[in-house]
Structures are given as structure tokens and as C-alpha cells.
Design an enzyme around this catalytic site. Structure first.
Site, short mmCIF file in Angstrom:
data_model
loop_
_atom_site.label_atom_id
_atom_site.label_comp_id
_atom_site.label_asym_id
_atom_site.label_seq_id
_atom_site.Cartn_x
_atom_site.Cartn_y
_atom_site.Cartn_z
N CYS A 64 0.83 -1.27 0.37
CA CYS A 64 0.44 -0.11 0.27
C CYS A 64 0.77 0.97 0.05
O CYS A 64 1.44 1.51 0.77
CB CYS A 64 -0.77 0.13 1.01
N CYS A 67 0.09 3.33 2.95
CA CYS A 67 0.45 3.12 4.17
C CYS A 67 2.24 3.74 3.80
O CYS A 67 2.65 3.83 4.66
CB CYS A 67 0.51 1.86 4.50
#
Length: 137
Positions: A64, A67
Site C-alpha cells: 500500500c 501506508c
């Protein structure tokens, strides 16, 4: 390689916990770790939430992009606030992510006194996280 990193993280966590127990023997409550703590499973998350007054839980995935962008923010929050920061890899902890209704990453849950009090989805600014931690701390 990933298993080696996880083993190092576990060892560091044990060192921090044992050092914290020795260091806070005369204190009324344990100090929060100054680095994000990897959490694997419901038992570890429950233990972390029970040990600290305020816990910011970062549900993330290695693949991600947001993230990865959030990583330095949560590291700073762990180092510079009284909140403990727990990191939960949703790929390795799918049932835990489902239990907390994590539908997208990053998802941040803020626990205060053992209860979830805030939920944030997506990239967050450090100032906003600090504000939430101060409000509930």
C-alpha cells in the site's frame, strides 16, 4: 527476508518490554514504546491496548503506497507522544482486520482506556494525530 525482519522485531519488542518493566518498576504505569510495535493477532493487540492508556493502531499492508507514506508519521508519533503505536499487517492478520471492520488501508484506530474512540482512513497529517492523542490522553 521478511521472516528475519519479523524475528528481529519480536526480539526488539521483548527487549523493550523487559527494559520497560525494569525501568518502570517504581512508576505507576508503563512508559509507551518510542517505536511502532508490530502486533500479530488479537491477543497481542489486546495486551498492547490493556498496557497503555492511549494506543494508535495502524492497520497497513506492505503493498500500500499511502501506508508507506504514513510510516514516518506514525514513527514520529510513537517517538514524540505518550501514545503507544501498534502496527497490524492486514495480510498477515486478516481476521483481526475483519474484527475491526478494516475495509481499506491505511486505517488508524485510536484506543483510549481500552476502548476504540477514533477511526481514520487514508493518509493523515501528524498534527491531526497529535491532536487526537492529546484529546484522549
Amino acid at each position: 527476508m521478511t521472516e528475519e525482519i519479523e524475528e528481529i522485531r519480536r526480539q526488539k519488542l521483548e527487549e523493550l518490554r523487559s527494559r520497560d518493566e525494569r525501568g518502570s518498576a517504581n512508576a505507576s504505569e508503563p512508559r509507551s514504546p518510542t517505536e511502532p510495535v508490530p502486533v500479530d493477532g488479537d491477543a497481542e493487540l489486546s495486551e498492547t491496548v490493556a498496557e497503555h492508556d492511549v494506543v494508535l493502531v495502524d492497520f497497513y499492508a506492505d503493498w500500500c503506497g499511502p501506508c508507506q507514506m504514513l510510516e514516518p508519521v506514525v514513527e514520529t508519533v510513537a517517538a514524540e507522544t505518550d501514545a503507544a503505536v501498534a502496527k497490524v499487517d492486514i495480510d498477515a492478520n486478516q481476521s483481526l482486520a475483519a474484527e475491526y471492520s478494516v475495509r481499506g488501508v491505511p486505517t488508524l484506530l485510536l484506543f483510549a482506556d481500552g476502548q476504540p474512540v477514533e477511526r481514520l482512513v487514508g493518509m493523515q497529517e501528524e498534527a491531526r494525530l497529535r491532536s487526537l492523542i492529546e484529546r484522549h490522553g
